[in-house]
Design a protein around this motif. Structure first.
Motif, PDB file in Angstrom:
ATOM      1  N   GLY A 121      48.814  24.901  25.368  1.00 19.15           N
ATOM      2  CA  GLY A 121      50.087  24.326  24.947  1.00 19.15           C
ATOM      3  C   GLY A 121      51.277  24.931  25.655  1.00 19.15           C
ATOM      4  O   GLY A 121      52.419  24.501  25.446  1.00 19.15           O
ATOM      5  N   ILE A 122      51.036  25.946  26.487  1.00 16.81           N
ATOM      6  CA  ILE A 122      52.114  26.572  27.267  1.00 16.81           C
ATOM      7  C   ILE A 122      52.156  25.893  28.629  1.00 16.81           C
ATOM      8  O   ILE A 122      51.274  26.094  29.461  1.00 16.81           O
ATOM      9  CB  ILE A 122      51.893  28.082  27.426  1.00 16.81           C
ATOM     10  N   ALA A 123      53.153  25.067  28.844  1.00 18.66           N
ATOM     11  CA  ALA A 123      53.271  24.323  30.095  1.00 18.66           C
ATOM     12  C   ALA A 123      54.327  24.976  30.972  1.00 18.66           C
ATOM     13  O   ALA A 123      55.499  25.075  30.596  1.00 18.66           O
ATOM     14  CB  ALA A 123      53.643  22.873  29.818  1.00 18.66           C
ATOM     15  N   ILE A 124      53.897  25.459  32.129  1.00 21.40           N
ATOM     16  CA  ILE A 124      54.819  26.037  33.107  1.00 21.40           C
ATOM     17  C   ILE A 124      55.055  24.982  34.174  1.00 21.40           C
ATOM     18  O   ILE A 124      54.167  24.653  34.953  1.00 21.40           O
ATOM     19  CB  ILE A 124      54.242  27.324  33.727  1.00 21.40           C
ATOM     20  N   THR A 125      56.261  24.434  34.180  1.00 18.08           N
ATOM     21  CA  THR A 125      56.600  23.389  35.139  1.00 18.08           C
ATOM     22  C   THR A 125      57.497  23.969  36.233  1.00 18.08           C
ATOM     23  O   THR A 125      58.007  25.082  36.124  1.00 18.08           O
ATOM     24  CB  THR A 125      57.314  22.227  34.451  1.00 18.08           C
ATOM     25  N   GLY A 126      57.684  23.175  37.284  1.00 24.16           N
ATOM     26  CA  GLY A 126      58.448  23.644  38.428  1.00 24.16           C
ATOM     27  C   GLY A 126      57.529  23.846  39.614  1.00 24.16           C
ATOM     28  O   GLY A 126      56.375  23.406  39.608  1.00 24.16           O
ATOM     29  N   SER A 127      58.011  24.488  40.629  1.00 24.92           N
ATOM     30  CA  SER A 127      57.210  24.639  41.840  1.00 24.92           C
ATOM     31  C   SER A 127      57.160  26.079  42.291  1.00 24.92           C
ATOM     32  O   SER A 127      58.121  26.831  42.136  1.00 24.92           O
ATOM     33  CB  SER A 127      57.782  23.782  42.973  1.00 24.92           C
ATOM     34  N   LEU A 128      56.011  26.445  42.814  1.00 19.58           N
ATOM     35  CA  LEU A 128      55.823  27.729  43.471  1.00 19.58           C
ATOM     36  C   LEU A 128      55.234  27.447  44.847  1.00 19.58           C
ATOM     37  O   LEU A 128      54.329  26.624  44.981  1.00 19.58           O
ATOM     38  CB  LEU A 128      54.849  28.617  42.680  1.00 19.58           C
ATOM     39  N   ASN A 129      55.767  28.082  45.849  1.00 12.93           N
ATOM     40  CA  ASN A 129      55.170  27.971  47.168  1.00 12.93           C
ATOM     41  C   ASN A 129      54.051  28.991  47.255  1.00 12.93           C
ATOM     42  O   ASN A 129      54.289  30.200  47.203  1.00 12.93           O
ATOM     43  CB  ASN A 129      56.216  28.236  48.254  1.00 12.93           C
ATOM     44  N   ALA A 130      52.843  28.490  47.368  1.00 10.24           N
ATOM     45  CA  ALA A 130      51.662  29.356  47.260  1.00 10.24           C
ATOM     46  C   ALA A 130      51.429  30.153  48.539  1.00 10.24           C
ATOM     47  O   ALA A 130      50.438  29.974  49.245  1.00 10.24           O
ATOM     48  CB  ALA A 130      50.443  28.526  46.910  1.00 10.24           C
ATOM     49  N   THR A 131      52.351  31.040  48.849  1.00  5.63           N
ATOM     50  CA  THR A 131      52.148  31.971  49.949  1.00  5.63           C
ATOM     51  C   THR A 131      51.220  33.080  49.476  1.00  5.63           C
ATOM     52  O   THR A 131      51.011  33.261  48.267  1.00  5.63           O
ATOM     53  CB  THR A 131      53.484  32.578  50.392  1.00  5.63           C
ATOM     54  N   PRO A 132      50.638  33.846  50.376  1.00  5.62           N
ATOM     55  CA  PRO A 132      49.788  34.960  49.947  1.00  5.62           C
ATOM     56  C   PRO A 132      50.497  35.926  49.000  1.00  5.62           C
ATOM     57  O   PRO A 132      49.883  36.401  48.033  1.00  5.62           O
ATOM     58  CB  PRO A 132      49.418  35.628  51.270  1.00  5.62           C
ATOM     59  N   LEU A 133      51.773  36.194  49.251  1.00  8.92           N
ATOM     60  CA  LEU A 133      52.491  37.139  48.381  1.00  8.92           C
ATOM     61  C   LEU A 133      52.695  36.559  46.980  1.00  8.92           C
ATOM     62  O   LEU A 133      52.569  37.285  45.983  1.00  8.92           O
ATOM     63  CB  LEU A 133      53.839  37.506  49.001  1.00  8.92           C
ATOM     64  N   VAL A 134      52.991  35.262  46.897  1.00  7.86           N
ATOM     65  CA  VAL A 134      53.166  34.636  45.585  1.00  7.86           C
ATOM     66  C   VAL A 134      51.836  34.627  44.826  1.00  7.86           C
ATOM     67  O   VAL A 134      51.777  34.990  43.640  1.00  7.86           O
ATOM     68  CB  VAL A 134      53.709  33.203  45.739  1.00  7.86           C
ATOM     69  N   ASN A 135      50.773  34.221  45.494  1.00  7.01           N
ATOM     70  CA  ASN A 135      49.458  34.241  44.852  1.00  7.01           C
ATOM     71  C   ASN A 135      49.071  35.647  44.409  1.00  7.01           C
ATOM     72  O   ASN A 135      48.545  35.855  43.312  1.00  7.01           O
ATOM     73  CB  ASN A 135      48.399  33.689  45.806  1.00  7.01           C
ATOM     74  N   GLY A 136      49.324  36.622  45.283  1.00  6.35           N
ATOM     75  CA  GLY A 136      49.006  38.014  44.941  1.00  6.35           C
ATOM     76  C   GLY A 136      49.797  38.490  43.743  1.00  6.35           C
ATOM     77  O   GLY A 136      49.273  39.223  42.891  1.00  6.35           O
ATOM     78  N   ALA A 137      51.066  38.062  43.657  1.00  3.75           N
ATOM     79  CA  ALA A 137      51.898  38.466  42.515  1.00  3.75           C
ATOM     80  C   ALA A 137      51.360  37.877  41.216  1.00  3.75           C
ATOM     81  O   ALA A 137      51.346  38.548  40.172  1.00  3.75           O
ATOM     82  CB  ALA A 137      53.340  38.021  42.749  1.00  3.75           C
ATOM     83  N   ILE A 138      50.903  36.612  41.257  1.00  2.72           N
ATOM     84  CA  ILE A 138      50.337  35.989  40.053  1.00  2.72           C
ATOM     85  C   ILE A 138      49.069  36.719  39.619  1.00  2.72           C
ATOM     86  O   ILE A 138      48.866  37.004  38.429  1.00  2.72           O
ATOM     87  CB  ILE A 138      50.039  34.498  40.310  1.00  2.72           C
ATOM     88  N   LEU A 139      48.214  37.053  40.590  1.00  7.34           N
ATOM     89  CA  LEU A 139      46.982  37.783  40.255  1.00  7.34           C
ATOM     90  C   LEU A 139      47.294  39.162  39.694  1.00  7.34           C
ATOM     91  O   LEU A 139      46.650  39.612  38.735  1.00  7.34           O
ATOM     92  CB  LEU A 139      46.093  37.904  41.499  1.00  7.34           C
ATOM     93  N   ALA A 140      48.261  39.848  40.285  1.00  5.15           N
ATOM     94  CA  ALA A 140      48.633  41.181  39.795  1.00  5.15           C
ATOM     95  C   ALA A 140      49.200  41.101  38.382  1.00  5.15           C
ATOM     96  O   ALA A 140      48.867  41.923  37.514  1.00  5.15           O
ATOM     97  CB  ALA A 140      49.656  41.823  40.746  1.00  5.15           C
ATOM     98  N   PHE A 141      50.048  40.106  38.131  1.00  6.46           N
ATOM     99  CA  PHE A 141      50.619  39.922  36.793  1.00  6.46           C
ATOM    100  C   PHE A 141      49.521  39.614  35.787  1.00  6.46           C
ATOM    101  O   PHE A 141      49.490  40.175  34.680  1.00  6.46           O
ATOM    102  CB  PHE A 141      51.651  38.795  36.823  1.00  6.46           C
ATOM    103  N   GLY A 142      48.592  38.728  36.166  1.00  6.07           N
ATOM    104  CA  GLY A 142      47.495  38.380  35.268  1.00  6.07           C
ATOM    105  C   GLY A 142      46.616  39.561  34.940  1.00  6.07           C
ATOM    106  O   GLY A 142      46.220  39.764  33.786  1.00  6.07           O
ATOM    107  N   ALA A 143      46.301  40.380  35.964  1.00  6.72           N
ATOM    108  CA  ALA A 143      45.500  41.577  35.724  1.00  6.72           C
ATOM    109  C   ALA A 143      46.240  42.549  34.812  1.00  6.72           C
ATOM    110  O   ALA A 143      45.630  43.236  33.989  1.00  6.72           O
ATOM    111  CB  ALA A 143      45.154  42.250  37.052  1.00  6.72           C
ATOM    112  N   GLY A 144      47.574  42.586  34.944  1.00 10.48           N
ATOM    113  CA  GLY A 144      48.372  43.495  34.127  1.00 10.48           C
ATOM    114  C   GLY A 144      48.415  43.108  32.660  1.00 10.48           C
ATOM    115  O   GLY A 144      48.401  43.974  31.785  1.00 10.48           O
ATOM    116  N   ILE A 145      48.467  41.806  32.376  1.00 13.47           N
ATOM    117  CA  ILE A 145      48.578  41.378  30.971  1.00 13.47           C
ATOM    118  C   ILE A 145      47.216  41.157  30.320  1.00 13.47           C
ATOM    119  O   ILE A 145      47.141  40.964  29.101  1.00 13.47           O
ATOM    120  CB  ILE A 145      49.423  40.102  30.832  1.00 13.47           C
ATOM    121  N   ALA A 146      46.145  41.204  31.113  1.00 10.49           N
ATOM    122  CA  ALA A 146      44.820  40.916  30.557  1.00 10.49           C
ATOM    123  C   ALA A 146      44.410  41.911  29.477  1.00 10.49           C
ATOM    124  O   ALA A 146      43.685  41.554  28.541  1.00 10.49           O
ATOM    125  CB  ALA A 146      43.775  40.892  31.673  1.00 10.49           C
TER     126      ALA A 146
END
Length: 475
Positions: A121-146
């Motif tokens: 039910g959490i919808a994140i809208t908008g755009s992200l340019n999936a560069t390696p740094l952006v993808n890496g930041a998402i993975l790092a954030f996810g690992a941090g909150i897991a």
């Protein structure tokens, strides 16, 4: 009929059925303990069968599998139960089945249902340019909150935005593979809330912050190595696609359905409370003791799912691409797995008297002291294919089962067991619950995910050398 009303009817029906079973059961039907030492190894074949079906079905009979996977799971579960009835009789089999479903499967699937529904039910809208740094930041954030909201919660919140961000990229399956490594598994090693095995340890007396204090060096090392490797691999594919930087318009990110963040907090709080609140009230269900705090926790999980459906705008779910099929597939397949695993876990619990005596014997040095690297690898490799939560508990008991001792003089042994169960759950799609769910969501979104064995080629090439390095550096 709306989704939440339909779910309410199903939930109420399930509660009524549960109450009926509870009322009809008798303390006299106490569970006969399955003696794994006396079980023939052939009873483990249905477990092998269901694993091979999950691995080969989508590969060789793809169209049939996606329609009839529930029938395949039911077939192997029936064979497992029929074999147990033939060897141990109906009463012992029924008691073992109820025990596994009530204490292992029900908490597992209801927690997944609550987190899947709320996160969906959490919808994140908008755009992200999936560069390696952006993808890496998402993975790092996810690992941090897991470790804070659990590997399932973190996975369900972030996987859809990550998939959408990479939808225009020709090579994107590796992004989801590393997501499973980091967010769905290794990132959850720092608290009992992070991964079910550690939660079981907490329920058996391990201090809440012990995992944080003891396991942070290995976890930080693993996350850092995987993130660095991901950036190299993603940069290679990024360049191969002919990209040199961000492209496309930037649309500010917007988060909808924030009430679900609070509901995920309720899930986390209920899990923590069930380990702290011990009213010493229980009910007998065909020989299995159902404790009140656990019953309340499961009721909260159902309540969270219903509340999320009632409070979330349906348009937000549609915008998020929410669909029930991933949780449905996990529910059916893991019901089969949890059934077929019953004789296998009994054989493991038999220790040196069971069919796995050779493996169990390797857990100790000649002088009787624990062989921690073997604990790490044995727990981990079994967690790659068995559910990692009961596997953790088996080795917890094999190491003595006393939390105070395992946090003290045997702390390195408990660390090895914990790391093996959490880290190596990433070795296959069925090692940890979020793995298969992420795989199903990505596949349904059009990502060309590797099949069962191809995924294991990825995990074998990347994770096994990492785990060997952890063994050498820390054990």
């Amino acid at each position: 009929m709306t989704d939440w009303k339909r779910a309410a009817i199903v939930a109420l029906g399930g509660c009524a059925a549960f109450a009926a079973i509870l009322a009809s059961s008798s303390p006299a039907a106490a569970a006969e303990v399955l003696d794994g030492a006396k079980l023939p190894w052939l009873l483990g074949l249905p477990f092998v069968g269901i694993l091979m079906s999950i691995a080969l079905g989508p590969l060789f009979v793809k169209e049939w599998w996606h329609v009839h996977y529930a029938k395949a799971a039911a077939f192997w579960a029936f064979l497992a139960l029929a074999g147990l009835v033939a060897v141990k009789g109906f009463d012992a089999t029924a008691a073992a089945f109820v025990h596994n479903m009530a204490l292992e499967y029900a908490p597992f699937i209801l927690m997944l249902l609550a987190l899947f529904t709320a996160a969906g039910g959490i919808a994140i809208t908008g755009s992200l340019n999936a560069t390696p740094l952006v993808n890496g930041a998402i993975l790092a954030f996810g690992a941090g909150i897991a470790s804070v909201i659990g590997t399932t919660g973190a996975s369900m919140i972030l996987i859809r935005p990550l998939i959408r961000a990479n939808a225009s990229r020709r090579f994107n399956a590796h992004v989801v593979v590393f997501f499973i490594f980091l967010v769905s598994n290794i990132g959850g090693a720092l608290s009992p809330l992070g991964d079910p095995p550690l939660f079981l340890g907490f329920l058996h007396g391990v201090d809440f912050f012990w995992t944080t204090q003891k396991l942070w060096p290995e976890t930080l090392f693993a996350v850092a190595v995987l993130l660095a490797l991901f950036l190299l691999i993603d940069a290679y594919y990024f360049k191969r696609e002919g990209r040199s930087g961000a492209s496309g318009p930037i649309i500010p990110l917007r988060v909808k359905g924030l009430v679900n963040v609070a509901l995920i907090g309720v899930v986390v709080a209920s899990i923590a409370a069930s380990g702290l609140w011990r009213p010493d009230v229980s009910f007998d269900l065909y020989g299995t003791k159902i404790e009140l705090q656990n019953l309340v926790r499961e009721a909260v999980m159902i309540g969270v799912a219903l509340a999320s459906l009632a409070l979330t705008n349906r348009a937000s779910r549609a915008e998020n691409g929410f669909d029930w099929e991933p949780i449905r597939e996990v529910a059916y397949l893991f019901a089969g797995i949890f059934t077929c695993i019953i004789p296998v876990m009994a054989m493991l619990k038999a220790g040196k008297d069971g069919p796995f005596a050779f493996v169990i014997g390797l857990l100790e040095h000649a002088d009787g002291s624990p062989n921690n690297p073997v604990y790490f690898w044995t727990t981990g490799l079994l967690s790659s294919f068995l559910d990692n939560a009961p596997t953790y508990l088996v080795f917890f008991e094999l190491a003595g089962g006393e939390a105070a001792k395992l946090m003290g003089p045997l702390a390195d042994t408990l660390a090895a067991i914990s790391l093996g169960a959490v880290f190596m759950g990433a070795n296959s799609y069925i090692g940890n619950a979020p793995n298969f769910m992420v795989y199903a969501i990505a596949r349904d979104a059009g990502v060309k995910m590797p099949g069962f064995f191809r995924y294991m080629l990825w995990s074998g090439a990347i994770l096994l050398p990492l785990f060997a390095a952890i063994t050498w550096l820390f054990m």
